[in-house]
Design a protein around this motif. Structure first.
Motif, mmCIF file in Angstrom:
data_model
loop_
_atom_site.group_PDB
_atom_site.id
_atom_site.type_symbol
_atom_site.label_atom_id
_atom_site.label_comp_id
_atom_site.label_asym_id
_atom_site.label_seq_id
_atom_site.Cartn_x
_atom_site.Cartn_y
_atom_site.Cartn_z
ATOM 1 N N CYS A 24 -3.270 4.651 -1.831
ATOM 2 C CA CYS A 24 -2.215 4.979 -2.801
ATOM 3 C C CYS A 24 -2.777 5.843 -3.913
ATOM 4 O O CYS A 24 -3.684 5.421 -4.643
ATOM 5 N N THR A 36 5.666 -0.235 -6.502
ATOM 6 C CA THR A 36 4.875 0.214 -5.359
ATOM 7 C C THR A 36 3.890 -0.858 -4.914
ATOM 8 O O THR A 36 3.823 -1.221 -3.727
ATOM 9 N N CYS A 110 0.956 5.784 0.905
ATOM 10 C CA CYS A 110 2.148 5.707 0.054
ATOM 11 C C CYS A 110 1.726 6.057 -1.365
ATOM 12 O O CYS A 110 0.788 5.461 -1.905
ATOM 13 N N ASP A 114 6.583 5.987 -4.890
ATOM 14 C CA ASP A 114 7.431 5.532 -3.783
ATOM 15 C C ASP A 114 7.155 4.057 -3.535
ATOM 16 O O ASP A 114 6.209 3.483 -4.085
ATOM 17 N N TYR A 115 7.947 3.418 -2.671
ATOM 18 C CA TYR A 115 7.697 1.996 -2.420
ATOM 19 C C TYR A 115 8.289 1.549 -1.086
ATOM 20 O O TYR A 115 9.145 2.229 -0.515
ATOM 21 N N TRP A 116 7.791 0.394 -0.608
ATOM 22 C CA TRP A 116 8.221 -0.173 0.664
ATOM 23 C C TRP A 116 9.227 -1.295 0.436
ATOM 24 O O TRP A 116 9.127 -2.043 -0.536
ATOM 25 N N TYR A 142 13.620 5.983 5.993
ATOM 26 C CA TYR A 142 13.460 5.672 4.575
ATOM 27 C C TYR A 142 14.755 6.007 3.850
ATOM 28 O O TYR A 142 15.630 6.700 4.384
ATOM 29 N N LEU A 179 5.059 8.461 2.818
ATOM 30 C CA LEU A 179 5.177 7.065 2.400
ATOM 31 C C LEU A 179 5.415 6.092 3.538
ATOM 32 O O LEU A 179 5.258 4.884 3.354
ATOM 33 N N THR A 180 5.767 6.596 4.729
ATOM 34 C CA THR A 180 5.986 5.687 5.865
ATOM 35 C C THR A 180 4.885 5.775 6.912
ATOM 36 O O THR A 180 4.894 5.010 7.872
ATOM 37 N N ALA A 222 11.174 2.055 3.653
ATOM 38 C CA ALA A 222 10.619 2.528 2.391
ATOM 39 C C ALA A 222 11.663 3.311 1.597
ATOM 40 O O ALA A 222 12.745 3.624 2.109
ATOM 41 N N TYR A 224 11.908 6.787 -0.840
ATOM 42 C CA TYR A 224 11.323 8.020 -1.361
ATOM 43 C C TYR A 224 12.037 8.361 -2.659
ATOM 44 O O TYR A 224 13.245 8.573 -2.676
#
Length: 319
Positions: A24, A36, A110, A114-116, A142, A179-180, A222, A224
C-alpha cells in the motif's frame, strides 16, 4: 474486526511466513487511509498475510495514522515512513521499496485512498490462483466512489463470472485496476519493470502475462475513490490519455507477446484521444510550454486514415 494479532501470533509460532503481501502506497491520505487499512485487517483468510505501508513523506496526518495502526498490529503492519518525498526523486515505490520487502508467494496492491469491501477478497483470489495454475494474476469488479455516491460498473452484466485476460483481450474493457489486483510474486521481476521509462501498473500486468493468463473475477470487492487529491486525477485529460498511450506503446515495443491486434487497437484509440485533447489545448499557455501536445498531434496525423484526418481538421477549424 478479528483479533488479527492473535491469529498472526499463532502463525509466527508455527514458523509460518506470510502467504500474501499487501503493498500500500500512500501520500496525504489522512481522510482515507484508516478505511483502507481497516479493509485489509477485515480480510478472513486461511493463510497469513502482511501489510507493507509506504508513506511518501505526507504533509498531513497520514503518517500518524499509519503509526497508530502499526503499533496496534505490529505483527502484521510494516510501515515505511519517508522523511523526504521519493516520488519527486523519480523513485518507484513498488519496485524499489515495497516489493523487495514482500515475503508472500502472492502480492496484492491497493493505494491509500482506495479500500476493500469484501472480507473474502484475498481468499477468493488466492484460491483461484492456487487451483488454476495456468493463471498468474487476477482482478475483481469494484465500485467507483465520488463523494458519498457509489457507482457500479456494468461488468456484472457484460462479462462472465471468470473473464480470461491475455494480450488479445486486455484493456477491452478496461477492468484491470490496481486496487483489486493479486498476482504471483515470481511472475514479475522488479528489475524488468525498472527498464520501462513510462512504467505504470499496465506494465506490471504485461510482464505478468508473459508467464501465464490473467483472470477478471466478476464480484465486487473494492472501492475506487475519485477525488481531487488523486495524483493521476489532478492531471489534464490530455496528460492522462497521452501518458497511457506512451505506456502501452512501450509495452508493445518491448514485449514481443504484446504485439497483438488488440494492443494495436488500444494504442490507436489512445493516440487519437490524445490528439483531439491536444487540439483543445491549442490556444492555452500549456500548449506553448510543453512539446508533448504537438508531438501527439504530429504522430496521430502521420498514422491516421484520410477520414480521421478530415475529422481532425474540421475540429481544428472550429477550435
Amino acid at each position: 474486526m478479528r483479533d488479527q494479532n492473535t491469529i498472526i501470533s499463532s502463525w509466527i509460532n508455527n514458523d509460518t511466513k506470510p502467504f500474501v503481501s499487501i503493498l500500500c502506497d500512500t501520500f496525504n491520505h489522512e481522510g482515507f487511509i484508516r478505511e483502507t487499512l481497516e479493509g485489509f485487517l477485515k480480510q478472513e483468510t486461511t493463510f497469513p498475510f502482511e501489510i507493507i505501508v509506504h508513506d511518501d513523506a505526507s504533509t498531513d496526518n497520514t503518517p500518524a495514522i499509519v503509526k497508530e495502526f502499526a503499533e496496534n498490529y505490529p505483527l502484521i503492519i510494516k510501515p515505511i515512513l519517508q522523511k523526504e518525498n521519493q516520488y519527486s526523486k523519480k523513485v518507484n515505490f513498488w519496485s524499489d521499496l515495497t516489493f523487495p520487502m514482500a515475503q508472500g508467494k502472492y502480492i496484492a496492491l491497493c493505494e491509500g485512498d482506495d479500500y476493500w469491501i469484501d472480507k473474502l477478497k484475498l481468499q477468493k483470489q488466492v484460491d483461484f490462483l492456487e487451483n488454476n495454475k495456468e493463471y498468474v494474476i487476477t482482478w475483481t469488479d469494484y465500485l467507483n466512489r465520488k463523494g458519498t455516491e457509489l457507482v457500479p460498473n456494468d461488468f456484472k452484466e457484460t462479462l462472465p463470472s471468470v473473464y480470461t485476460i491475455d494480450f488479445d483481450t486486455i484493456f477491452q474493457p478496461y477492468c484491470t485496476l490496481t486496487l483489486t489486483s493479486v498476482f504471483k510474486k515470481d511472475a514479475v521481476d522488479p528489475l524488468d519493470y525498472k527498464k520501462f521509462k513510462y512504467g505504470k501498473d499496465n506494465t506490471l500486468y504485461a510482464l505478468a502475462l508473459c508467464h501465464g493468463k490473467g483472470a477478471f473475477l466478476n464480484f465486487q470487492a473494492a472501492v475506487y475513490r475519485l477525488h481531487p487529491g488523486g495524483v493521476f486525477s489532478l492531471k489534464s485529460t490530455f496528460f492522462q490519455r497521452y501518458s497511457s498511450y506512451l505506456n502501452v506503446k512501450e509495452i508493445y515495443d518491448n514485449i514481443p507477446q504484446a504485439r497483438t491486434k488488440n494492443i494495436e487497437k488500444v494504442m490507436a484509440s489512445l493516440l487519437k484521444a490524445s490528439a483531439f485533447e491536444a487540439l483543445k489545448l491549442r490556444k492555452t499557455e500549456e500548449f506553448k510550454k510543453i512539446e508533448e501536445p504537438q508531438k501527439a498531434i504530429d504522430e496521430f496525423l502521420g498514422k491516421a486514415s484520410l477520414s480521421l484526418k478530415f475529422k481532425y481538421f474540421l475540429k481544428y477549424i472550429k477550435s
